[in-house]
Design an enzyme around this catalytic site. Sequence first.
Site, mmCIF file in Angstrom:
data_model
loop_
_atom_site.group_PDB
_atom_site.id
_atom_site.type_symbol
_atom_site.label_atom_id
_atom_site.label_comp_id
_atom_site.label_asym_id
_atom_site.label_seq_id
_atom_site.Cartn_x
_atom_site.Cartn_y
_atom_site.Cartn_z
ATOM 1 N N CYS A 56 16.879 42.326 -6.104
ATOM 2 C CA CYS A 56 17.583 41.158 -6.612
ATOM 3 C C CYS A 56 17.459 40.059 -5.549
ATOM 4 O O CYS A 56 17.753 40.298 -4.373
ATOM 5 C CB CYS A 56 19.047 41.483 -6.863
ATOM 6 S SG CYS A 56 20.032 40.025 -7.289
ATOM 7 N N ASP A 63 16.380 46.747 -8.046
ATOM 8 C CA ASP A 63 16.314 46.700 -9.502
ATOM 9 C C ASP A 63 15.181 47.613 -9.946
ATOM 10 O O ASP A 63 14.164 47.720 -9.258
ATOM 11 C CB ASP A 63 16.037 45.273 -9.989
ATOM 12 C CG ASP A 63 17.238 44.354 -9.827
ATOM 13 O OD1 ASP A 63 18.370 44.798 -10.098
ATOM 14 O OD2 ASP A 63 17.038 43.184 -9.451
#
Length: 158
Positions: A56, A63
Site C-alpha cells: 500500500c 496487498d
Amino acid sequence: MSKAPRKPPKPADLQLGRAVEWPTSPDAAQLDRVPNPQADTDYLVRFTAPEFTSLCPVTGQPDFAHLVIDYAPGAWLIESKALKLYLASFRNHGGFHEDCTVSVGKRIVAAIKPKWLRIGGYWYPRGGIPIDVFWQTGKLPKGLWVPDQGVAPYRGRG
C-alpha cells in the site's frame, strides 16, 4: 509508474537460461520477449499469478492479488521467466491496486504489442473491501475463444 517502458532486449540479453538478480522495482525489471512461432494463428495465452504482492503506498502494508493475464499474441510472446521476475518486482513497490494492475497490462502491451490483452486483478480485501480491477486493449480477434478467468466473485477467495 508512468515512466516509458524499456525497449525489449535483444535475444542475447534474455534472462532465460541464466542466473539473474531479482529486480528491485518494476521500472528496473527487464520484460523479455521471444518470437511467436505461430504468429499466423490467432490463439490465447493465459498467465495466472495467484500470489501477486505489492505494498500500500500510504500505509506500507502488504496487498495481495490473484492476477489473470490473457492475450492474443502477434509477432512476440512474453518470456515467462522474465514475467515472473517482473511481477515479483512489485513486492517492495508501493502502488494502489488500480495502478499496479493497469501498469502490468500496459507494460506487457508495450513489450510485445499483442493483438489483444485483458488483465484481471482480483485483490484480497483489506478493511473488509475487495477490489477487482479489469483492463483490456482493443477488440478481441474474431472467433478467438476466451475462457472465463475462473476467479469466483469474492466469498473468501478460496
